[in-house]
Design a protein around this motif. Sequence first.
Motif, PDB file in Angstrom:
ATOM      1  N   GLY A  55      18.854  12.111   7.147  1.00 17.61           N
ATOM      2  CA  GLY A  55      18.849  13.070   8.245  1.00 17.61           C
ATOM      3  C   GLY A  55      17.805  14.147   8.093  1.00 17.61           C
ATOM      4  N   ASP A  56      18.230  15.361   8.326  1.00 18.69           N
ATOM      5  CA  ASP A  56      17.293  16.485   8.336  1.00 18.69           C
ATOM      6  C   ASP A  56      17.470  17.385   7.115  1.00 18.69           C
ATOM      7  N   LEU A  57      17.495  16.781   5.946  1.00 19.77           N
ATOM      8  CA  LEU A  57      17.579  17.568   4.717  1.00 19.77           C
ATOM      9  C   LEU A  57      16.395  18.522   4.638  1.00 19.77           C
ATOM     10  N   PRO A  58      16.620  19.719   4.112  1.00 18.73           N
ATOM     11  CA  PRO A  58      15.494  20.646   3.973  1.00 18.73           C
ATOM     12  C   PRO A  58      14.501  20.144   2.930  1.00 18.73           C
ATOM     13  N   ASN A  59      13.242  20.387   3.183  1.00 16.47           N
ATOM     14  CA  ASN A  59      12.167  20.049   2.252  1.00 16.47           C
ATOM     15  C   ASN A  59      12.171  18.580   1.850  1.00 16.47           C
ATOM     16  N   MET A  95      12.157  12.382  -1.258  1.00 13.29           N
ATOM     17  CA  MET A  95      12.173  13.492  -2.191  1.00 13.29           C
ATOM     18  C   MET A  95      12.661  14.763  -1.488  1.00 13.29           C
ATOM     19  N   MET A  96      13.532  15.502  -2.165  1.00 10.90           N
ATOM     20  CA  MET A  96      13.981  16.797  -1.666  1.00 10.90           C
ATOM     21  C   MET A  96      13.559  17.839  -2.700  1.00 10.90           C
ATOM     22  N   ASN A  97      12.781  18.811  -2.271  1.00 11.51           N
ATOM     23  CA  ASN A  97      12.261  19.840  -3.165  1.00 11.51           C
ATOM     24  C   ASN A  97      11.500  19.234  -4.341  1.00 11.51           C
ATOM     25  N   GLY A  98      10.850  18.085  -4.109  1.00 12.07           N
ATOM     26  CA  GLY A  98      10.062  17.442  -5.145  1.00 12.07           C
ATOM     27  C   GLY A  98      10.842  16.530  -6.068  1.00 12.07           C
ATOM     28  N   GLY A 151      25.630  10.884  -0.419  1.00 10.35           N
ATOM     29  CA  GLY A 151      26.289  12.154  -0.702  1.00 10.35           C
ATOM     30  C   GLY A 151      26.262  12.514  -2.176  1.00 10.35           C
ATOM     31  N   ILE A 152      26.545  11.537  -3.048  1.00  6.99           N
ATOM     32  CA  ILE A 152      26.499  11.780  -4.493  1.00  6.99           C
ATOM     33  C   ILE A 152      25.085  12.176  -4.915  1.00  6.99           C
ATOM     34  N   ALA A 153      24.098  11.466  -4.390  1.00  6.33           N
ATOM     35  CA  ALA A 153      22.705  11.742  -4.751  1.00  6.33           C
ATOM     36  C   ALA A 153      22.257  13.122  -4.273  1.00  6.33           C
ATOM     37  N   ILE A 154      22.590  13.463  -3.041  1.00  3.79           N
ATOM     38  CA  ILE A 154      22.205  14.779  -2.512  1.00  3.79           C
ATOM     39  C   ILE A 154      22.857  15.888  -3.322  1.00  3.79           C
ATOM     40  N   ASP A 155      24.133  15.738  -3.626  1.00  2.00           N
ATOM     41  CA  ASP A 155      24.822  16.754  -4.426  1.00  2.00           C
ATOM     42  C   ASP A 155      24.134  16.950  -5.777  1.00  2.00           C
ATOM     43  N   PHE A 156      23.733  15.846  -6.400  1.00  4.47           N
ATOM     44  CA  PHE A 156      23.062  15.953  -7.689  1.00  4.47           C
ATOM     45  C   PHE A 156      21.709  16.652  -7.551  1.00  4.47           C
ATOM     46  N   VAL A 157      20.900  16.210  -6.617  1.00  2.00           N
ATOM     47  CA  VAL A 157      19.539  16.738  -6.488  1.00  2.00           C
ATOM     48  C   VAL A 157      19.550  18.204  -6.053  1.00  2.00           C
ATOM     49  N   ARG A 158      20.540  18.610  -5.285  1.00  2.00           N
ATOM     50  CA  ARG A 158      20.626  20.034  -4.902  1.00  2.00           C
ATOM     51  C   ARG A 158      20.759  20.938  -6.107  1.00  2.00           C
ATOM     52  N   GLY A 159      21.299  20.420  -7.196  1.00  2.00           N
ATOM     53  CA  GLY A 159      21.473  21.209  -8.415  1.00  2.00           C
ATOM     54  C   GLY A 159      20.254  21.260  -9.321  1.00  2.00           C
ATOM     55  N   LEU A 160      19.192  20.549  -8.956  1.00  2.00           N
ATOM     56  CA  LEU A 160      17.968  20.526  -9.762  1.00  2.00           C
ATOM     57  C   LEU A 160      16.994  21.619  -9.315  1.00  2.00           C
ATOM     58  N   ASP A 161      16.203  22.062 -10.249  1.00  4.00           N
ATOM     59  CA  ASP A 161      15.152  23.028  -9.920  1.00  4.00           C
ATOM     60  C   ASP A 161      14.101  22.343  -9.065  1.00  4.00           C
ATOM     61  N   PRO A 162      13.578  23.023  -8.033  1.00  2.00           N
ATOM     62  CA  PRO A 162      12.498  22.438  -7.224  1.00  2.00           C
ATOM     63  C   PRO A 162      11.277  22.171  -8.088  1.00  2.00           C
ATOM     64  N   LYS A 163      10.531  21.119  -7.709  1.00  2.00           N
ATOM     65  CA  LYS A 163       9.302  20.755  -8.451  1.00  2.00           C
ATOM     66  C   LYS A 163       8.047  21.133  -7.709  1.00  2.00           C
ATOM     67  N   GLU A 164       8.167  21.597  -6.495  1.00  2.00           N
ATOM     68  CA  GLU A 164       6.956  21.844  -5.686  1.00  2.00           C
ATOM     69  C   GLU A 164       6.312  23.152  -6.020  1.00  2.00           C
TER      70      GLU A 164
END
Length: 110
Positions: A16-20, A33-36, A97-110
């Motif tokens: 969908g329309d995930l940010p970044n 990729m979300m936030n890199g 959903g599991i993947a998004i939850d995990f990646v939201r907890g990571l520091d951005p790489k961009e």
Amino acid sequence: MARDAGLEEMMRADLGDLPNLREQAMFGGLCFMMNGNMVACIHKGTGLYRVGDAGMAQALAVPGTTQAMMGQRVMKGYVYLDVDHLDDDDTRAALTGIAIDFVRGLDPKE
């Protein structure tokens, strides 16, 4: 194996329309990729989801999933969703959903 535009569009719609969110060719497929940080990928006709170590048990309980491997190397924190289960919206939604939850907890790489 050639990339599959239909599977890529299906994953694009799932995210969908995930940010970044951006797309990047990787692993011979198309990764999202979300936030890199990679969330998911269409790779060799399967779905590849980054669920993290904490999400592995939950992800592997989803029908059609297996521990991801690259050659002989185990990819810790990643699962494949086999082609026979890619058409199940609920299955993909659970892994997404599991993947998004995990990646939201990571520091951005961009």
